[in-house]
Design a protein around this motif. Sequence first.
Motif, PDB file in Angstrom:
ATOM      1  N   ASN A  75      12.627 -16.086 -57.420  1.00  0.00           N
ATOM      2  CA  ASN A  75      11.902 -15.252 -58.425  1.00  0.00           C
ATOM      3  C   ASN A  75      11.739 -13.775 -57.664  1.00  0.00           C
ATOM      4  N   PRO A  76      11.456 -12.849 -58.652  1.00  0.00           N
ATOM      5  CA  PRO A  76      11.585 -11.488 -58.227  1.00  0.00           C
ATOM      6  C   PRO A  76      10.649 -11.022 -57.309  1.00  0.00           C
ATOM      7  N   ALA A  77       9.229 -11.676 -57.208  1.00  0.00           N
ATOM      8  CA  ALA A  77       8.208 -11.245 -56.283  1.00  0.00           C
ATOM      9  C   ALA A  77       9.062 -11.685 -54.675  1.00  0.00           C
ATOM     10  N   SER A  78       9.787 -12.771 -54.677  1.00  0.00           N
ATOM     11  CA  SER A  78      10.026 -13.207 -53.629  1.00  0.00           C
ATOM     12  C   SER A  78      11.622 -12.718 -52.896  1.00  0.00           C
ATOM     13  N   TYR A  91      21.126 -13.166 -64.800  1.00  0.00           N
ATOM     14  CA  TYR A  91      20.770 -12.039 -65.014  1.00  0.00           C
ATOM     15  C   TYR A  91      21.677 -10.816 -64.513  1.00  0.00           C
ATOM     16  N   LEU A  92      22.049  -9.881 -65.323  1.00  0.00           N
ATOM     17  CA  LEU A  92      23.034  -9.044 -65.018  1.00  0.00           C
ATOM     18  C   LEU A  92      22.372  -7.758 -64.540  1.00  0.00           C
ATOM     19  N   ILE A  93      23.017  -7.077 -63.641  1.00  0.00           N
ATOM     20  CA  ILE A  93      22.356  -5.948 -62.912  1.00  0.00           C
ATOM     21  C   ILE A  93      21.740  -5.058 -64.021  1.00  0.00           C
ATOM     22  N   GLY A  94      20.607  -4.461 -63.493  1.00  0.00           N
ATOM     23  CA  GLY A  94      19.753  -3.670 -64.646  1.00  0.00           C
ATOM     24  C   GLY A  94      18.865  -4.263 -65.762  1.00  0.00           C
ATOM     25  N   VAL A  95      18.930  -5.661 -65.683  1.00  0.00           N
ATOM     26  CA  VAL A  95      18.021  -6.373 -66.645  1.00  0.00           C
ATOM     27  C   VAL A  95      16.510  -6.311 -66.055  1.00  0.00           C
ATOM     28  N   VAL A  96      15.698  -6.095 -66.979  1.00  0.00           N
ATOM     29  CA  VAL A  96      14.228  -5.813 -66.764  1.00  0.00           C
ATOM     30  C   VAL A  96      13.541  -7.083 -67.355  1.00  0.00           C
ATOM     31  N   VAL A  97      12.781  -7.702 -66.461  1.00  0.00           N
ATOM     32  CA  VAL A  97      11.858  -8.761 -66.787  1.00  0.00           C
ATOM     33  C   VAL A  97      10.565  -8.682 -66.293  1.00  0.00           C
ATOM     34  N   GLN A  98       9.684  -9.611 -66.841  1.00  0.00           N
ATOM     35  CA  GLN A  98       8.210  -9.640 -66.504  1.00  0.00           C
ATOM     36  C   GLN A  98       8.074 -10.892 -65.625  1.00  0.00           C
ATOM     37  N   TYR A  99       7.252 -10.737 -64.472  1.00  0.00           N
ATOM     38  CA  TYR A  99       7.047 -11.842 -63.500  1.00  0.00           C
ATOM     39  C   TYR A  99       5.609 -11.757 -63.267  1.00  0.00           C
ATOM     40  N   GLN A 100       4.865 -12.643 -63.568  1.00  0.00           N
ATOM     41  CA  GLN A 100       3.216 -12.756 -62.865  1.00  0.00           C
ATOM     42  C   GLN A 100       2.787 -11.488 -63.453  1.00  0.00           C
ATOM     43  N   GLY A 101       2.960 -10.890 -64.580  1.00  0.00           N
ATOM     44  CA  GLY A 101       2.288  -9.465 -64.980  1.00  0.00           C
ATOM     45  C   GLY A 101       2.988  -8.412 -64.324  1.00  0.00           C
ATOM     46  N   GLN A 102       3.925  -8.315 -63.555  1.00  0.00           N
ATOM     47  CA  GLN A 102       4.660  -7.248 -63.094  1.00  0.00           C
ATOM     48  C   GLN A 102       5.996  -7.152 -63.671  1.00  0.00           C
TER      49      GLN A 102
END
Length: 284
Positions: A61-64, A33-44
């Motif tokens: 993962n993004p939440a952790s 993942y490059l800086i600034g990339v936007v993703v979905q994880y667990q609905g967020q």
Amino acid sequence: MRKPVLAGLLAAATLVPAWATPPLPEWRESDGYLIGVVVQYQGQTYRALQSHTAQKGANWNPASTPALWQLHHGPVQRCAPWQAGYSYALGDQIRFEGDYYRARQAHTAHKGTEWQPPRVPALWQPIQQCEPVTPVPGNTDTINGIQVPPDPGAAGRKTLAGIDADNDGVRDDVQRFLAQEVGQHPARFKYAMEMARITQLEILSASGNDREKARALFNKGTLPSKCFSDTFSNSIEDYEWLLKYWKKIDALHSNTPERMAAYRKGDELIGGMMFHFPIRYQCD
């Protein structure tokens, strides 16, 4: 401190209507993942704070991992790909082959007319990116439409860190060079700036003799390097241009004896190491 290999031809992207918002990608382990990339994880929705590879089994993962991901609130502003056959309104913003454009007038890109944005400047105005650019504080210059700090001159060579007037992690003389060399191509400029930030960190941290930190920085730099290379074709002209470009940027990063010593020390620290390269990667 890395010389990216010229990448192969870009894979054809799936085009969607300009009025349709492409779905955000789901976060996946082992992806880069490059800086600034936007993703979905667990609905967020999350935005990457650093370029990195989500190492398998690391549970990044993004939440952790708040050091790597920030929860994103509100709409995600980004350009849809240009599409032949669709109608565009005045001010519509699109992306085409890594560049970004704003419609100068309402029109329909009729199929067969070859009205791709670079071919019809009367219809499309090149822009730096879809999201608004944060102005650089204080006195600035404009190079290829990019606001950059003033030339630091000799004062910028007095210390290892140099001068970074806008606090973006890139020396002002390096930022001005990149705006001049690749500023006409927004994607290349973005990736080149990210590589320059990482190289600056490598130079500044080399005296610490921390091999694991050097390895982490090198791994972090593989993503913007791949994305930068992907903006070029496999032509001889692009290959020769890149060879000259790498020589010039290397010389600029190490343009004082102190910087040259740190630059070489950084290369020594990663000598003989093994590195992780993402199988898949997203270039935003």
